[in-house]
Each structure stands twice: as C-alpha cells, then as structure tokens.
Design an enzyme around this catalytic site. Structure first.
Site, PDB file in Angstrom:
ATOM      1  N   GLY A 178       0.844  -1.046   0.013  1.00  0.00           N
ATOM      2  CA  GLY A 178       0.185   0.054   0.088  1.00  0.00           C
ATOM      3  C   GLY A 178       0.934   1.195   0.007  1.00  0.00           C
ATOM      4  O   GLY A 178       1.929   1.132   0.081  1.00  0.00           O
TER       5      GLY A 178
ATOM      6  N   GLU B 154       5.502   4.304   1.799  1.00  0.00           N
ATOM      7  CA  GLU B 154       4.864   3.221   1.150  1.00  0.00           C
ATOM      8  C   GLU B 154       4.934   1.865   2.210  1.00  0.00           C
ATOM      9  O   GLU B 154       5.896   2.237   3.332  1.00  0.00           O
ATOM     10  CB  GLU B 154       5.739   2.892  -0.091  1.00  0.00           C
ATOM     11  N   VAL B 155       4.225   1.049   2.206  1.00  0.00           N
ATOM     12  CA  VAL B 155       4.360  -0.201   3.070  1.00  0.00           C
ATOM     13  C   VAL B 155       4.565  -1.619   1.987  1.00  0.00           C
ATOM     14  O   VAL B 155       3.992  -1.462   0.832  1.00  0.00           O
ATOM     15  CB  VAL B 155       3.128  -0.686   3.698  1.00  0.00           C
TER      16      VAL B 155
ATOM     17  N   ASP C 147      -8.667   6.954  14.189  1.00  0.00           N
ATOM     18  CA  ASP C 147      -9.139   6.458  13.155  1.00  0.00           C
ATOM     19  C   ASP C 147      -9.160   5.126  13.033  1.00  0.00           C
ATOM     20  O   ASP C 147      -9.036   4.278  11.996  1.00  0.00           O
ATOM     21  CB  ASP C 147      -8.087   6.963  11.982  1.00  0.00           C
TER      22      ASP C 147
HETATM   23  N1  ADE Z   1      -0.645  -3.658   4.809  1.00  0.00           N
HETATM   24  C1  ADE Z   1      -0.309  -2.453   5.338  1.00  0.00           C
HETATM   25  N2  ADE Z   1       0.388  -3.075   6.412  1.00  0.00           N
HETATM   26  C2  ADE Z   1       0.285  -4.321   6.517  1.00  0.00           C
HETATM   27  C3  ADE Z   1       0.612  -5.651   7.256  1.00  0.00           C
HETATM   28  N3  ADE Z   1       1.117  -5.259   8.520  1.00  0.00           N
HETATM   29  N4  ADE Z   1       0.221  -6.734   6.958  1.00  0.00           N
HETATM   30  C4  ADE Z   1      -0.467  -6.853   5.614  1.00  0.00           C
HETATM   31  N5  ADE Z   1      -0.775  -6.038   4.891  1.00  0.00           N
HETATM   32  C5  ADE Z   1      -0.442  -4.417   5.452  1.00  0.00           C
END
Ligand code: ADE
Length: 827
Positions: free
Chosen positions: A539, A545-546, A681
């Site tokens: 994401g 970003e993650v 949130d």
């Molecule tokens: N998206 C954002 N953080 C996450 C996480 N810890 N595990 C899976 N999807 C995610």
C-alpha cells in the site's frame, strides 16, 4: 412470504433532486397510501391481504401473505399506486413481527416500476443486479425517500462514448442506469444517470467507492464523432409546464479536453401532438479554462411553456460531459391527456406532510404575463422578495443565536431527558430519529453553518500544532471522567498530536508521555536493512509506502519468545513501512514518534512493531505481516455463510466470525483506552487480519489512496474520516476515547454490512458535517446509520449507544467487550 412495505420519498424544494435529502415516508405506514392503492397478485386470507403489508402496523395478521405453498420459482407481487410521479430512494421491507409471534420475511425481492401505468421497468442496481436483499429483521426498518417535481418522464440523447487516452484508464461515459431503450446509438424513452441526483466529481478519472469505473457518473460525448458540433437532447414532461430554468451539471477538466458547453439552444413543443415552435431560447456560457471544477450551469428558459423541449448543447472543446440535468418549472393548469395517470405532483410550496396523494391540485399558478408588462413587475417582485428574504435571514440568525444561548444556559438535564425519551420511545424500531420535516433552506454553506453554531468555536485546522487536525483534551482521555457538556474552549487542550507518517493521525497520547524525539530515544532493535528483501508493495500513502518483505534471520535476531508466526525457513515475512526520501522534517519527527508509541504497545489485537531501520535513510518500521490484509477488503469480498455459499464455494463468513471480529476489536481498543491512547481513525480499513483471522488494529494513514474517499479534506490542511467521527470531533476537534467508541459503533456497522456500503452513503461530506450539527442540536433531526440487515437487534442497540450525543451515555470499551463476548461465544 410475509412482507411489510414502506415506500419513501422526499419533497424537493430545489429543481434537482438530492437523494440524501429525499427521505420522507410516502405513506405506507401512516395510511396516506390508501388500502385501495395497494393490490397484490394473491392473498392467503382476508387478514393477510395486501392492505396489511404496511410497516410497523399490526392490523389484520400483521403482513401481506400470498396464497399457496410457494416454490422458489413462483412470482408473487405487491403493487402500490403512488398516484403521482415520485423519486423513490429507498424501499424498506419488514418481516411479520405480529407482536413477536411471527418471524417471517422476504429474503430477496425485485422492484418493478412504471411511470405511465403501462410500461414496467425492472429496477437494477449499478452492478446490473435486479435482486434486492430484504430486511430479515422483523421489527426494524429503514426509511428514506421524496416527490419528483421536475415532471420529467424521459430524456433522449446520443449514446455515451469511451474516452481513451494514453496513460489513463479507459473512461466509459455511458448512461449505465438508463431505463429506456438504445436504438441506433440513441437513448430513447427513459431516465438514468442524468436524473439520479448524483453529481460527478471534478476529476472524473478518480473513482469513489460506489463508482464502478472512472467517469461512472458522467454521460459524455466526443465532438468529432457526432458531426454537427452539438449534442441534441430531448426532454419529455408529464404535462405542460412553464419553464424557468434548466440546470446542467457539467465537467470542466479542460486539461483533458473537457469543457462545459459553449451555448445551448432549446425549442419547445406546446402539446404532445403539436409541432416544435420555431423560436428557440438561446443561452451562451462564459467559458472557463482556469478552474477545472465540475459545476452546474443554469440556463434561463424564460418562462417558455411546453410538454417537451429539445436542446442542442454546443461543444466548447473535444469533450462534453454531463452528470445531472434538472428543470425548474411550474405546472400549467390544463392537464394533458396522459397526465390522467400521472396526477399532479406537489407544488414547491407544499410541505411533504401534505403529500397525501391529492390529485389534480396545483398551487403554483403559471405566469402568463406578456414580456413587456412582465418585465417591471418581475423586477419589483424580485426586489421585494430579496428584501423580505434578507429580513427573514436576519431574523433567523438572531433567533438561532437566541435559542442557542437559551439552550446552552438551560440545565443540561433538559437536553439529556429529551434524548432519553426519544431513544426509549422508539426503542426497538428506531432507525431514523428524524421525524419527517421539510428540508430547511440552507442559508449558509453547510460547513460554515455548522461551525457558526458554537460561538466559541475556532477552526481546528487553524489551531493545529504539530501537523494534525486537532488536539484532544488531556482531561478527556478516558470517556467517563469529568466530561464537560459545556464545550471547553479549544485552546484549553494540551495534547500532542501525532500525525502518522503515511499521512495518518496516529494514536494521540497525553503530552507528558511523548517528548521531543530523536533517533537515540528509540528503544526498539535496529535491524540491518540489507536483510530486508522486497517482495511486493502492500500500500501507499502521501508520506510513504508499505512493502511486504522477507526479513532474513529475524527470528534469531529477536531471540527467544519473539512474537513471530511459525516460519518454514530462516526468513520471516514482515510489513515494512517506509518514509519517503523527500519527507519533511515534521513527517520525519512524526514517524519517530509513531515508532516510540508503537514500541510501547503490547496486545494480541494491536499490530506489533518488530524492529526498525532508523540509523540511515529511508526510515523504516517493521511490523508483523497480516496475510489476510485489511478487514474492509476482506469482508467486501465475502458473503454471509449459507448453504448456497457452501454449495458454490463462494468465499463466506459466518455470523460467529463477524461477532468474533467485533470482540477482538473491542479488546484491542480496551487495551488502548487503558493506556489513555486515542486512536482517532478506528475503521475496518485500519484493522488487519492474519491467517487465523486474528484481528490487529493498525493505522495506515488518512491518505491511503485506496480509501481516500473515506476522508474529508479541509482545504488541503487536514484529512478527516468524518463518517467515523463523533459530532464533537467534527465540530470541536475533540478526540477522546469516547469519540473512539463512536468510531467503534461505525466499525461494527461496517462489519455487519460486510463493508458493502460506505457509512451515510446517501449523504455528501458536507451533509455528514451538517448531520453532526444535528447531533449537537439534538432536536431529533439527526440521521443515524440504519440497522444492517444481518445485524441482531441487540447489537444495533449497542451501536446506537456508541452514537449517544452525550459522551457519558456512550459505553466504555470494557463494557462493549463484556457485552459482545457472550454473543460471540453463543452464536
Ligand atoms: N498493509 C499494510 N500493513 C500491512 C501488514 N502489516 N500486513 C499486511 N498488509 C499490510
């Protein structure tokens, strides 16, 4: 099949319909729809005849029941003659409650409608499905609806086209809900998206939750594909009308070659069978290539009269895109032959309470003056009206201020008693607390109006320190300690706001617990970043970003007892949240604060921080990876478990799963509340699920692109999840555990709607803000989220308690947890 039916609609004081305000009962409940107007294909007994198919009524046997032993393939219908053109927004069904002796309901049904009593059209939702889920609850109902005064019965237009541009998704600009026919590339004889009350966004390429594809709300055409340089549309009306104006909602994204029309020319047909009059009404617009906002263009129609109008809209650019067209008109007194069926809609001055199916009543007389004599009298009339309006506005403002002061000074008890009476009197059946009231004329832009209510109010965004929206009051962190019902001055608050780096408002905590941070303050272990192997992007948000990464040797690195899932080899899958390289120093600081806070959290239902990489840039935090993603996505891809889902292998969840999810979130929030942490949130999008469906609360930031329509932007300064926010958070910028409880109620509602709908989906952001003003005023006009069809009544009661106006009346997370736990075990 037992069925109670409620049909609802609203009284429209503006030309264009607003589905969010169109919410008045049509009379199935209070009898304004007469027994004779309710017929059915069959009836079981006298006492289960169609006339008993009314909501919240226990006459006869308390419901309509068709004859015979029905098979799934059998079709039976209940028919309601509304006796006037009606914009129906919601149809509510109710099972047979019969003073608690009945428990029958229609699980699913179809809705056919007719505007002329001859042609019947099957209603379809935007996915093309004709099947509507019935309300399986036998004693709750949903209530929305209003009268359709445009009198427009059909429009025709060239078929919409697809915009294709390199680098952008294809934009399908068709009329996807049109209920007429498509013949030789022309839409004929129906109504559709141009009259659904939903307007398109400025940037049509972006999609909102309810939109199926980019440009969904627009009907659009390309200039060179049509030939003559204009789009011709024809509008048919129920009778002869005097037209004041036409309003066309147009896109104006000139950067994509879209502009409002340059001019429009309309001719009129006085009678159904007459010729078109030769003399057109012509109107030119002022073109605008500075402001790309979509807008309404109002075309004066100079009181021309007709039963139909044909308009040519001339292109100003390559594309022209409309999302809504409406007409202001008065009805002429002599009905046209086919208005026998339609009967007279309400005049603009009639209140919805008077909509009792009166036929042939007109209270707006058509203007029949000649242009010469009309000119001066219209001018004088306008001036007098403006002066009168100003006087009324000034009076209203003074009056509101006076009432506000009186209410604020009055003993608090009075207001509280009012709330209790309202809630208890409706106990089981409340959905919409709002009694049917005519929509109020909005004098101020809604946003200002709400804020003007509180003389002490200061724009929270302007008062921000530290980048967040508002600062919760340190004295208010626990819900039930010393709540001041009189509104504290905003500047009294003393909490550091932690804005999460991916754009989030991360947990906020009392100022004392978070000092100014440096990297050295971080106690969580630094992991060698070269051992993080990128796998995929999970994401992104405004500030970072993650990623899904493999962390080589993380188990050994963290040592014995590390909270890691079973791993096959040496690598562990983790989620890595990374700060953008060009982040501001504020964002960096917030990122470090977020790490510090997360490192102190240790609960099975809160996402766990495993390690960090902060010695060099980019800053990273490493958390456990949750295989099933976020709860919103998870639920929206599932159906409620049934024999059907089993037989067809459809991904499903059981009621017990849903309740277990609710309990886990309550448990995580109970933990946060015990530390005086305010999340700010809480929503399904911020809850993650692992392989075993354990839920962990997290926070990804308000600008996560995927869910950006869940957040409201205040002129670029703050993003707010207003649909999850308590009234005091919206109006006063006050975030407390009690406002987290409110958001928990909304999260429960999302869970039991399987995330198929955005909360208050019929309200615009501005109306949601206005609604929080209604919660504050507490005069019974506030709108509550309605009970999800799957939701047990006791659970809906719990949600309603979370949305109590007074925070002392909201439950604590401990009591929510206690209340939910037995449900989860017994189901
Ligand atoms: N998206 C954002 N953080 C996450 C996480 N810890 N595990 C899976 N999807 C995610």
């Amino acid at each position: 099949m037992f069925l109670f039916l409620l049909l609802v609609l609203h009284s429209k004081t503006h030309a264009q319909i607003d589905p969010a305000l169109c919410r008045y009962p049509l009379g199935m409940e209070d009898g304004r729809i007469k027994n004779d107007d309710i017929t059915a294909s069959s009836q079981w007994y006298e006492t289960t005849g169609p006339q008993y198919g009314r909501l919240n009524k226990e006459e006869g046997d308390g419901a309509w029941c068709p004859a015979g032993q029905l098979q799934p393939s059998d079709v039976q219908y209940l028919q309601v003659d509304l006796r006037q053109l009606t914009f129906v927004t919601v149809v509510a069904t109710q099972g047979r409650y019969a003073r608690s002796s009945g428990n029958e309901f229609a699980r699913k049904y179809r809705l056919d409608y007719s505007r002329d009593g001859h042609r019947w059209i099957s209603w379809r939702n935007r996915y093309g499905s004709e099947i509507i889920k019935g309300n399986v609850n036998t004693y709750a109902s949903v209530v929305f609806g209003c009268p359709w005064q445009d009198g427009l019965t059909a429009y025709s237009a060239p078929e919409g086209q697809t915009m294709m541009a390199p680098g952008f998704p294809n934009t399908l600009l068709n009329d996807s809900t049109y209920d007429g026919v498509l013949e030789r590339r022309k839409l004929l004889g129906g109504l559709g998206q141009l009259t659904d009350g939903v307007i398109g966004q400025d940037d049509f390429v972006q999609t909102r939750q309810y939109q199926l594809w980019p440009g969904y709300d627009y009907l659009g055409w390309r200039n060179d594909s049509l030939g003559p340089g204009y789009v011709e549309m024809e509008f048919q009306f129920d009778r002869q009308r005097n037209f004041t104006s036409m309003k066309v909602h147009c896109n104006n994204m000139f950067s994509r070659g879209v502009k409002v029309f340059s001019s429009v020319s309309c001719v009129f047909k006085p009678h159904l069978i007459s010729e078109w009059e030769a003399e057109p009404v012509v109107f030119s617009t002022v073109l605008d290539d500075r402001n790309p906002s979509a807008r309404y263009v109002t075309v004066p129609l100079l009181q021309r009269s007709g039963t139909a109008t044909r308009c040519r809209f001339f292109f100003a650019d390559t594309w022209m895109m409309f999302s809504e067209i409406s007409f202001h008109s008065a009805m002429n007194p002599v009905p046209t032959p086919w208005s026998r069926v339609m009967t007279t809609p309400l005049s603009e001055t009639e209140s919805p309470a008077l909509t009792t199916g009166k036929t042939g009543v007109t209270t707006v007389s058509p203007k029949t003056q000649s242009p010469e004599e009309g000119g001066t009298s219209i001018l004088i009339g306008c001036l007098v009206t403006i002066i009168l309006l100003l006087v009324v506005i000034i009076f209203l403002i003074l009056w509101c201020q006076y009432v506000y002061k009186v209410l604020e000074k009055a003993p608090r008890r009075i207001l509280e008693e009012e709330v209790t009476v309202r809630l208890s009197s409706c106990s089981d059946t409340i959905v919409l607390q709002t009694p049917p009231v005519p929509p109020r004329v909005s004098l101020d832009p809604p946003y200002e109006r709400v804020f003007l209510l509180d003389p002490q109010y200061q724009d929270p965004a302007a008062l921000r320190c530290g980048g967040g929206y508002a600062e919760p009051d340190v004295t208010q962190c626990t819900p039930h300690q010393g709540f001041q019902t009189s509104v504290p001055h905003y500047a009294e608050t003393d909490i550091v706001n932690l804005q999460g780096v991916t754009g989030s408002n991360m947990y906020s905590v009392p100022a004392v617990t978070v000092d100014s941070l440096t990297r050295k303050d971080i106690s969580v272990a630094e992991f060698p970043r070269e051992r993080l192997i990128f796998r995929e992007k999970l994401g992104e948000g405004q500030f970072g970003e993650v990623h899904l990464c493999e962390a080589e040797g993380l188990a050994e690195f963290l040592g014995e007892g590390a909270p890691l899932p079973e791993q096959d080899g040496r690598s562990v899958l983790v989620a890595v949240k990374q700060l953008r390289a060009d982040a501001t120093s504020n964002a960096r600081n917030d990122f470090l604060k977020e790490i510090k806070i997360m490192s102190r959290l240790n609960d099975p239902n809160i996402i766990r921080l495993l390690c960090v990489c902060v010695r060099s840039d980019p800053l990273c935090m490493v958390t456990e990876y949750m295989e099933n993603g976020d709860l919103n996505m998870f639920l929206s891809q599932r159906e409620l478990e049934s024999t059907l889902t089993h037989a067809n292998n459809i991904p499903s969840v059981s009621m017990a799963d849903l309740l277990h999810m609710a309990v886990q979130i309550a448990s995580g929030m109970k933990y946060l509340a015990s530390l005086n942490f305010v999340h700010r949130d809480l929503a399904t999008r911020n809850c993650l699920l692992d392989r075993q469906l354990t839920i962990k609360i997290s926070d990804f930031g308000m600008s996560r692109n995927l869910y950006s329509s869940d957040y409201y932007r205040i002129q670029g300064r703050a993003v707010l999840p207003i649909r999850w926010m308590a009234w005091e958070s919206i109006l006063l910028g006050k975030f407390t555990t009690a406002s987290d409880v409110w958001a928990f109620g909304v999260t429960l509602w999302e869970i039991f709607t399987l995330c198929t709908e955005q909360p208050y989906s019929l309200l615009t952001d501005e109306q949601v803000i206005e609604n929080s003003g209604e919660f504050f005023r507490n005069q019974g006009r506030q709108i509550y989220l309605s009970p999800p069809p799957l939701c047990p009544p006791s659970l809906y009661e719990l949600m309603m308690r979370c949305w109590s106006r007074d925070i002392r009346d909201r439950p604590s997370f401990s009591s929510l947890y206690q209340a939910l736990r037995p449900h989860a075990h017994h189901s």
